[in-house]
Design an enzyme around this catalytic site. Sequence first.
Site, PDB file in Angstrom:
ATOM      1  N   THR A 130      -9.356  -1.305  25.636  1.00 41.41           N
ATOM      2  CA  THR A 130      -9.613  -1.161  24.256  1.00 41.41           C
ATOM      3  C   THR A 130     -11.058  -1.177  23.992  1.00 41.41           C
ATOM      4  O   THR A 130     -11.564  -0.721  23.325  1.00 41.41           O
ATOM      5  CB  THR A 130      -8.753  -1.924  23.262  1.00 41.41           C
ATOM      6  OG1 THR A 130      -8.948  -3.363  23.902  1.00 41.41           O
ATOM      7  CG2 THR A 130      -7.147  -1.498  23.294  1.00 41.41           C
ATOM      8  N   LYS A 157     -13.976   0.970  21.752  1.00 43.00           N
ATOM      9  CA  LYS A 157     -14.926   0.265  20.821  1.00 43.00           C
ATOM     10  C   LYS A 157     -16.230   0.785  21.207  1.00 43.00           C
ATOM     11  O   LYS A 157     -17.051   1.068  20.183  1.00 43.00           O
ATOM     12  CB  LYS A 157     -14.584  -1.466  20.966  1.00 43.00           C
ATOM     13  CG  LYS A 157     -13.522  -1.594  20.311  1.00 43.00           C
ATOM     14  CD  LYS A 157     -13.059  -3.072  20.551  1.00 43.00           C
ATOM     15  CE  LYS A 157     -11.477  -3.385  20.399  1.00 43.00           C
ATOM     16  NZ  LYS A 157     -11.021  -4.620  21.132  1.00 43.00           N
ATOM     17  N   HIS A 183       2.473  -4.147  29.076  1.00 38.03           N
ATOM     18  CA  HIS A 183       0.836  -4.217  28.886  1.00 38.03           C
ATOM     19  C   HIS A 183       0.422  -4.294  30.336  1.00 38.03           C
ATOM     20  O   HIS A 183      -0.757  -4.504  30.318  1.00 38.03           O
ATOM     21  CB  HIS A 183       0.480  -5.062  27.821  1.00 38.03           C
ATOM     22  CG  HIS A 183       0.628  -5.031  26.492  1.00 38.03           C
ATOM     23  ND1 HIS A 183      -0.136  -4.306  25.742  1.00 38.03           N
ATOM     24  CD2 HIS A 183       1.721  -5.211  25.801  1.00 38.03           C
ATOM     25  CE1 HIS A 183       0.252  -4.356  24.365  1.00 38.03           C
ATOM     26  NE2 HIS A 183       1.251  -4.776  24.613  1.00 38.03           N
ATOM     27  N   LYS A 185     -15.948  -7.823  29.152  1.00 33.55           N
ATOM     28  CA  LYS A 185     -14.373  -7.909  29.279  1.00 33.55           C
ATOM     29  C   LYS A 185     -13.946  -9.143  30.147  1.00 33.55           C
ATOM     30  O   LYS A 185     -14.879  -9.740  30.843  1.00 33.55           O
ATOM     31  CB  LYS A 185     -13.675  -6.731  29.757  1.00 33.55           C
ATOM     32  CG  LYS A 185     -14.312  -6.156  31.152  1.00 33.55           C
ATOM     33  CD  LYS A 185     -13.611  -5.029  31.823  1.00 33.55           C
ATOM     34  CE  LYS A 185     -14.038  -3.485  31.037  1.00 33.55           C
ATOM     35  NZ  LYS A 185     -13.359  -2.902  30.095  1.00 33.55           N
ATOM     36  N   ARG A 186     -12.598  -9.564  30.234  1.00 34.86           N
ATOM     37  CA  ARG A 186     -12.229 -10.466  31.039  1.00 34.86           C
ATOM     38  C   ARG A 186     -12.910 -10.457  32.403  1.00 34.86           C
ATOM     39  O   ARG A 186     -12.699  -9.232  32.721  1.00 34.86           O
ATOM     40  CB  ARG A 186     -10.638 -10.727  30.899  1.00 34.86           C
ATOM     41  CG  ARG A 186     -10.202 -11.382  29.666  1.00 34.86           C
ATOM     42  CD  ARG A 186     -10.684 -12.709  29.553  1.00 34.86           C
ATOM     43  NE  ARG A 186     -10.000 -13.725  30.528  1.00 34.86           N
ATOM     44  CZ  ARG A 186      -9.173 -14.659  30.302  1.00 34.86           C
ATOM     45  NH1 ARG A 186      -8.926 -14.688  29.030  1.00 34.86           N
ATOM     46  NH2 ARG A 186      -8.650 -15.423  31.242  1.00 34.86           N
ATOM     47  N   LYS A 194     -11.028  -5.207  37.505  1.00 35.33           N
ATOM     48  CA  LYS A 194     -11.983  -4.790  36.309  1.00 35.33           C
ATOM     49  C   LYS A 194     -13.130  -4.440  37.199  1.00 35.33           C
ATOM     50  O   LYS A 194     -14.187  -3.982  36.705  1.00 35.33           O
ATOM     51  CB  LYS A 194     -12.187  -5.731  35.239  1.00 35.33           C
ATOM     52  CG  LYS A 194     -10.964  -5.783  34.403  1.00 35.33           C
ATOM     53  CD  LYS A 194     -10.949  -6.677  33.179  1.00 35.33           C
ATOM     54  CE  LYS A 194      -9.648  -7.107  32.479  1.00 35.33           C
ATOM     55  NZ  LYS A 194      -9.329  -5.887  31.554  1.00 35.33           N
TER      56      LYS A 194
HETATM   57  C1  NBG Z   1      -3.732  -5.597  28.669  1.00 37.10           C
HETATM   58  C2  NBG Z   1      -4.154  -4.831  29.422  1.00 37.10           C
HETATM   59  C3  NBG Z   1      -5.210  -3.943  28.860  1.00 37.10           C
HETATM   60  C4  NBG Z   1      -4.776  -3.567  27.344  1.00 37.10           C
HETATM   61  C5  NBG Z   1      -4.225  -4.560  26.477  1.00 37.10           C
HETATM   62  C6  NBG Z   1      -3.660  -4.011  25.460  1.00 37.10           C
HETATM   63  C7  NBG Z   1      -2.347  -7.924  29.236  1.00 37.10           C
HETATM   64  C8  NBG Z   1      -1.006  -8.252  29.863  1.00 37.10           C
HETATM   65  N1  NBG Z   1      -2.565  -6.474  29.164  1.00 37.10           N
HETATM   66  O1  NBG Z   1      -5.574  -2.776  29.799  1.00 37.10           O
HETATM   67  O2  NBG Z   1      -4.659  -5.369  30.731  1.00 37.10           O
HETATM   68  O3  NBG Z   1      -5.635  -2.699  26.829  1.00 37.10           O
HETATM   69  O4  NBG Z   1      -3.241  -5.209  27.214  1.00 37.10           O
HETATM   70  O5  NBG Z   1      -2.601  -3.227  25.609  1.00 37.10           O
HETATM   71  O6  NBG Z   1      -3.035  -8.671  28.573  1.00 37.10           O
END
Ligand code: NBG
Length: 894
Positions: A661, A665, A362, A553-554, A559
């Site tokens: 994601t 959404k 991820h 988002k975080r 980002k």
């Molecule tokens: C996160 C990514 C996102 C991705 C999500 C789900 C972690 C390690 N990774 O871009 O930063 O959408 O995983 O796959 O949290």
Amino acid sequence: MEKDEIRTGLQVAEIKRDLVDNLFYLLGKFPEVATPNDWYLAVAYTVRDRLLSRWVKSAHEYYETKARTVCYLSPEFLIGPQLGMNLLRLNSEQSFRQALQELGLNLDDIIEHEEEPGLGNGGLGRLASCFLESMATLQVPAIGYGIRYEFGIFDQELRDGWQLEVADQWLRLGNPWEIGRPDIRFDVQLGGHTEPYHDSEGRYRVRWIPDYVVQGTPYDTAILGFGVQTANLLRLWKAEAKRSFDFRLFSAGDFYGAVHDKVESENITKVLYPNDEPVQGRELRLKQQYFFVSCSLQDMIRLYLQREQTLDRFHEKFAVQLNDTHPSLAIPELMRLLVDEHLFDWDTAWGIAERTFGYTNHTLLSEALERWPLGLITRVLPRHVEIIYAINQRFLNKVRLRFPNDEDKVRRLSLIDESGERYVRMAYLASVGSHAINGVAKLHTRLLEEEVLPDFFEMVPEKFSNKTNGVSQRRFLLLANSRLARLITDAIGSGWIKNLEDLRKLEPFALDAAFRERWRQVKHANKTDLAAHIERVTGLVVDPASLFDVHVKRIHEYKRQHLNILHVVTLYNRLKRDRFLDITPRTVIFGGKAAPGYFMAKLIIKLINSVADTVDRDPDMQGRLKVVFIPDFNVQNAQRIYPAAELSEQISTAGKEASGTGNMKMSMNGALTIGTLDGANIEIREEVGAENFFLFGITTEEVADLSRRGYRPRAIYDSNEELREAIDSIASGAFSPQQPDLFRPLIVLRGSGALDNDVYSKCRKDRKVFVRSRHSRVLPRHLEYPRGSSAASLKGINVKQLLESIRSIVGKKSGGDGFPMTTHFMSGRRRYLCRTFVLEPESKRGSKAARFQLTDREIEAVQHLADGLNTGTIRRTIFRTSSLRKQDFPVPQR
Ligand code: NBG
């Protein structure tokens, strides 16, 4: 009433009776004295009763059919609030609403009361939850295995514009959705040492003598599918002491010592680690990871041995998916269980393990790729280190066979990083022990193959595949945006709820004025709701008629919330300079948590709030620009925000966001994306069409190239006056007059970091958002709604003349008088067919406005025309910068 309808009936009278019963028998209250929480619990229990019958039935069915079960191992599940979703799944929201009404209560208030389990940081944990829900709907047997943290992700409050972390006490008032199962318990050993011995048949074996043992107890939550009778299981482990009280120590007067074990053991599942902070040295984190995978594997083995005599075909019953590397200790743990406890020989055990595990990566960020210091693992898991070494030795032998005399490759592929202090590379462990490895978007998978695991890819390319992330439209559209869901269902039926592809059927409605009008009303109503929430939590009043530009988002440097705020400052300066500048009034909405120890991220939050404050207090900005930071971005708040979004900010540095994601959404809720070619943005753009996506920024390759050549933001700063002005105002304290130096750390004009070419290109691209929104092009072409009349906003331009001009630029008109109108244009020696614009005849609209539906390129053309550029220049600039790929519309004519 039939006996079997007690606890399961869905008639209003049955629900009402059971609500009062549960209030009485489970909570010991009667309606007159029940608190809102009592009622919430009573409703939740009443819903849960109805889930349970389905749940037990599916468990039984799965058992009967011996179905292969997906076990999703993930230290995070961000499941979000359960009540509303479960009512939808049971299709009984109306009945509950009425039953409650008859008791003098309001269902919405009760839904609001729920405190969501924040058992995840962000996308990764939310993805795990969407998968569980989706698998239940698709009737794929699945168990989600994770950790029942006592404290999940912190709640975020704002104090003076700074983030304040507040402990998340989600269990304080009880969790009605879970069922503890103290009858299923497993021991998990930790610490100590190992001893070799020979068993009764003379075989060499190893015994692990641990320092201490903790116990894992599962807590189960049913995850019901939509429109089916299937429920899957989320099983979360809580750590407890094997012995909670030491009477020997107590009698000897050591009262603290007597409960020491209990405290130590329970610590393991006390708290979720926020990501984006170094965890390398965190022993407790390592213990968490091991604890939950060990419990989960022991549970699978227990389930398996209920039916089978030996574990030889374990992999045929369980497909275990590793959600990132955090659960990858499952590989040596399964080996330990098979070899040490079930006395398998190594090769057979390895065959089973390899066929059992799949690994999803991820992240590509090197700082987030997990590595554990060898010393630490050895201390906590002495036996696993031996197993990891054994895995590594066999693997490297294979490497040597395949690539003789390439010790460099051997070193690169080793599970143990020996370049300095020795570490175990968890992604390598996961890759070696899995038969399948995937990334979460096309670009991400490619980069995974080429950059993160290139040697593995070279060795076993067949293991690699891409699985682009997805999201559940049930939660993020049907539940979160009931107005839009209703409109869509009215138009195309309800098939989309299970089959998202069905949304394509909406395309013809782009030409349906009545549909567009309802669409516009839905969006407006959602924006009005969000505006009310914003006022409630921040005190800021925002105008629902303004453009809602959303970045949630975080908070993380990759980002690039700072890029967005820099853009806001640029806008602010422009508006200050020109009081008559005509822009679409805009509300820029931010939300997201920063890791508590991530200084830059927290400073970015402070900057956003400081800019928000300055803008809010400036009368010149009234009705033009507004900035808000919505605190505590979690699933519940996300469900409020997405439906109201019109512009979705997905502006990560290319190559950094694995997938994203939230981008999906918001798109699903009808927002247009402004974004870079990163993660799943690329695939979203292919789906919605380039004309519905504001693309900007440099590509992954250009980013790499830039950092190779040496990144020199100073040059950009020097050459761009507007940018310089924006940065200088931040640096000089324009937004922090009390503390002029406050934001200095954000202004780093050397090295990698805050600035790159994208700053400038976002500002440029964003001009199009203005232009386009003035042309009522705020929504995807097929889901578009008119904002006022575009003829009016094309003030001063003669429409007919404009058409002529465009035609003269892009080529000859073709396709007769119908629309969509297409034109040809020449580029070099080739002629291309190009869909230029759709012009709706006035008569059909019944309005005076001739409305344009322009692609990116045409807007640019219009803009240039309006700016008075000549056609030659326009042709050069437009066709040179066009994002349209020629192969999209080739009509070679030579
Ligand atoms: C996160 C990514 C996102 C991705 C999500 C789900 C972690 C390690 N990774 O871009 O930063 O959408 O995983 O796959 O949290």
